[in-house]
Design an enzyme around this catalytic site. Structure first.
Site, PDB file in Angstrom:
ATOM      1  CB  THR A 183      -1.266   0.303   1.265  1.00 11.42           C
ATOM      2  OG1 THR A 183      -1.853  -1.323   1.201  1.00 11.42           O
ATOM      3  CG2 THR A 183      -1.762   1.222   1.808  1.00 11.42           C
ATOM      4  CG  ASN A 207      -6.294  -8.056  -6.040  1.00 12.82           C
ATOM      5  OD1 ASN A 207      -6.310  -6.862  -6.636  1.00 12.82           O
ATOM      6  ND2 ASN A 207      -7.199  -7.420  -5.499  1.00 12.82           N
ATOM      7  CB  CYS A 264     -18.213  -8.405   2.723  1.00 11.19           C
ATOM      8  SG  CYS A 264     -17.059  -9.204   3.268  1.00 11.19           S
TER       9      CYS A 264
HETATM   10  N1  PLP Z   1      -2.000  -4.648  -4.296  1.00 13.77           N
HETATM   11  C1  PLP Z   1      -2.604  -5.839  -4.269  1.00 13.77           C
HETATM   12  C2  PLP Z   1      -2.354  -6.533  -6.032  1.00 13.77           C
HETATM   13  C3  PLP Z   1      -2.510  -6.211  -3.896  1.00 13.77           C
HETATM   14  O1  PLP Z   1      -3.027  -7.469  -3.471  1.00 13.77           O
HETATM   15  C4  PLP Z   1      -2.271  -6.007  -1.837  1.00 13.77           C
HETATM   16  C5  PLP Z   1      -2.797  -6.945  -0.793  1.00 13.77           C
HETATM   17  O2  PLP Z   1      -3.751  -7.493  -1.218  1.00 13.77           O
HETATM   18  C6  PLP Z   1      -1.577  -4.817  -2.095  1.00 13.77           C
HETATM   19  C7  PLP Z   1      -1.694  -4.831  -3.244  1.00 13.77           C
HETATM   20  C8  PLP Z   1      -1.431  -4.271  -0.380  1.00 13.77           C
HETATM   21  O3  PLP Z   1       0.492  -4.548  -0.340  1.00 13.77           O
HETATM   22  P1  PLP Z   1      -0.226  -4.341   1.618  1.00 13.77           P
HETATM   23  O4  PLP Z   1      -0.823  -5.483   1.999  1.00 13.77           O
HETATM   24  O5  PLP Z   1       1.630  -5.124   1.503  1.00 13.77           O
HETATM   25  O6  PLP Z   1      -0.410  -3.351   1.893  1.00 13.77           O
END
Ligand code: PLP
Length: 381
Positions: free
Chosen positions: A72, A149, A321
């Site tokens: 993030t 994801n 959700c």
């Molecule tokens: N980007 C993607 C594609 C993710 O799936 C996630 C987490 O689910 C993140 C970024 C965020 O990463 P972090 O949990 O290390 O902040």
């Protein structure tokens, strides 16, 4: 009974070897990596070694690795940091980005940026024709994730990067879900910056990196003591960074062996899902080997997740959700999936600890739950 874990895209368990590598830095080697004394030097050496392990996995030099607290933060650092050096123009991000790209990009609108969502196909793949259309307008930056994801669909980031570079735009990819599942080579992707995160590859939560082209200029979003080449101040989280390095080294050694094993498990699952009449999203596109995203018409994903949890299986719903009225997944809507079907989405994501027997038993449990829910619906009609 311990639940059977099929939610590795949310987070992975800490590998035992990673934990072992971290423990000394949680106990006796607690120094601040900026301190000049022996304990500080030990911590500094550990951070340096971890940075080398991270760099090796994605084929860059250690100085290109900016260590941060999470995927993030790395995504925010790229979007906000790059905007700090550019005149407002267009920021183009795929319509299926994680919120930690989509939201900071959207926020740039307040500074006069035009936010452009790049379309994806029904299979969930980036639409290169739409990328080209977008790039006919002056564009400062482009961000397209390497693997989604939810669907696990792998994007042709190299092709997007080539077009972005030709248009003089900065190119970023969020490789958080691809790392450890498929080979990830920074230079081969042709991007200016890339995000990776430890807790998706059997490392600890709270360590991640923005991997950068050395010439890329970013304005920091966290100011202070000038750590990480001035791009990310704050005392290093030494144990987590050491764990990140250890997890990268593990991934480097086992991704090639792991991928076909997970792919075989997924094929086993999807055979069963097809037999049950499930819709599988993105199944025709190249995908990371561990992920399956599916729905049964007329059954809410959230209900399935709750029922499967009671049966001892951890999977994830596709819908946000957090509210009483679940919102269908933005990724599925961007793929043109009917919103009602999208509300049925369930994400199943495999990891190193899963075995064929667990998949078979999961299918049995799923069959029982789906049959029961269908009978209930039939009775209500
Ligand atoms: N980007 C993607 C594609 C993710 O799936 C996630 C987490 O689910 C993140 C970024 C965020 O990463 P972090 O949990 O290390 O902040």
């Amino acid at each position: 009974m311990e639940p059977v874990y099929f939610d590795h895209n949310a987070t992975t368990p800490l590998d035992e070897k990673v934990l072992e590598a971290m423990l000394p830095y949680l106990r006796e080697s607690y120094g601040n990596a900026s301190s000049r004394h022996e304990l500080g030097t030990v911590a500094r050496r550990a951070v340096d070694a971890a940075r080398e392990q991270v760099a090796a996995l994605v084929n860059v030099q250690p100085a290109q690795v900016i260590l941060v607290s999470g995927g993030t933060e790395a995504n925010n650092l790229f979007i906000k940091g790059a905007a700090g050096f550019l005149k407002p123009s267009q920021v183009a991000v795929s319509a299926i980005e994680h919120p930690c790209i989509a939201k900071p990009a959207q926020d740039l609108a307040r500074q006069g940026w035009k936010v452009r969502k790049l379309a994806v196909s029904r299979n969930g793949e980036i639409d290169l024709a739409d990328v080209e259309r977008a790039l006919t307008e002056p564009t400062g930056m482009v961000s397209v994730m390497l693997a989604n994801n939810e669907t696990g669909v792998i994007q042709d980031v190299a092709a997007v990067a080539q077009r972005a570079r030709a248009a003089k735009a900065l190119m970023h990819t969020d490789a958080v879900q691809a790392l450890g599942k498929v080979p990830v080579d920074f230079a081969a992707l042709g991007v200016h910056a890339m995000t990776i995160s430890a807790h998706k590859i059997y490392g600890p939560k709270g360590a991640a990196a923005l991997v950068m082209d050395k010439r890329l200029q970013l304005r920091p979003i966290i100011h202070g003591g000038g750590h990480e080449q001035g791009l990310r101040s704050g005392t290093e989280n030494v144990p987590a960074i050491v764990g990140f390095g250890a997890a990268c080294e593990l991934a480097a050694g086992r991704t090639a062996e792991l991928a076909p094993r997970l792919e075989a498990l997924r094929a086993r699952l999807e055979q069963g899902l097809n037999d049950m009449g499930a819709v599988i999203f993105g199944a025709r596109a190249p995908r990371i080997p561990n992920t399956s995203y599916f729905a049964f018409k007329g059954i809410l994903g959230e209900t399935l997740v709750i029922e499967l949890d009671k049966a001892g299986y951890a999977v994830a719903p596709g819908a946000a959700c957090s509210s009483a009225n679940p919102e269908p997944s933005a990724t599925l809507l961007a793929m043109g999936v009917d919103p009602e079907l999208a509300l049925g989405a369930v994400r199943f994501s495999l990891g190193t600890g899963n075995a064929p027997q667990q998949v078979d038993e999961f299918l049995k449990a799923l069959t029982a739950v789906v049959t029961r829910l269908r009978n209930l619906t039939a009775m209500a009609v």
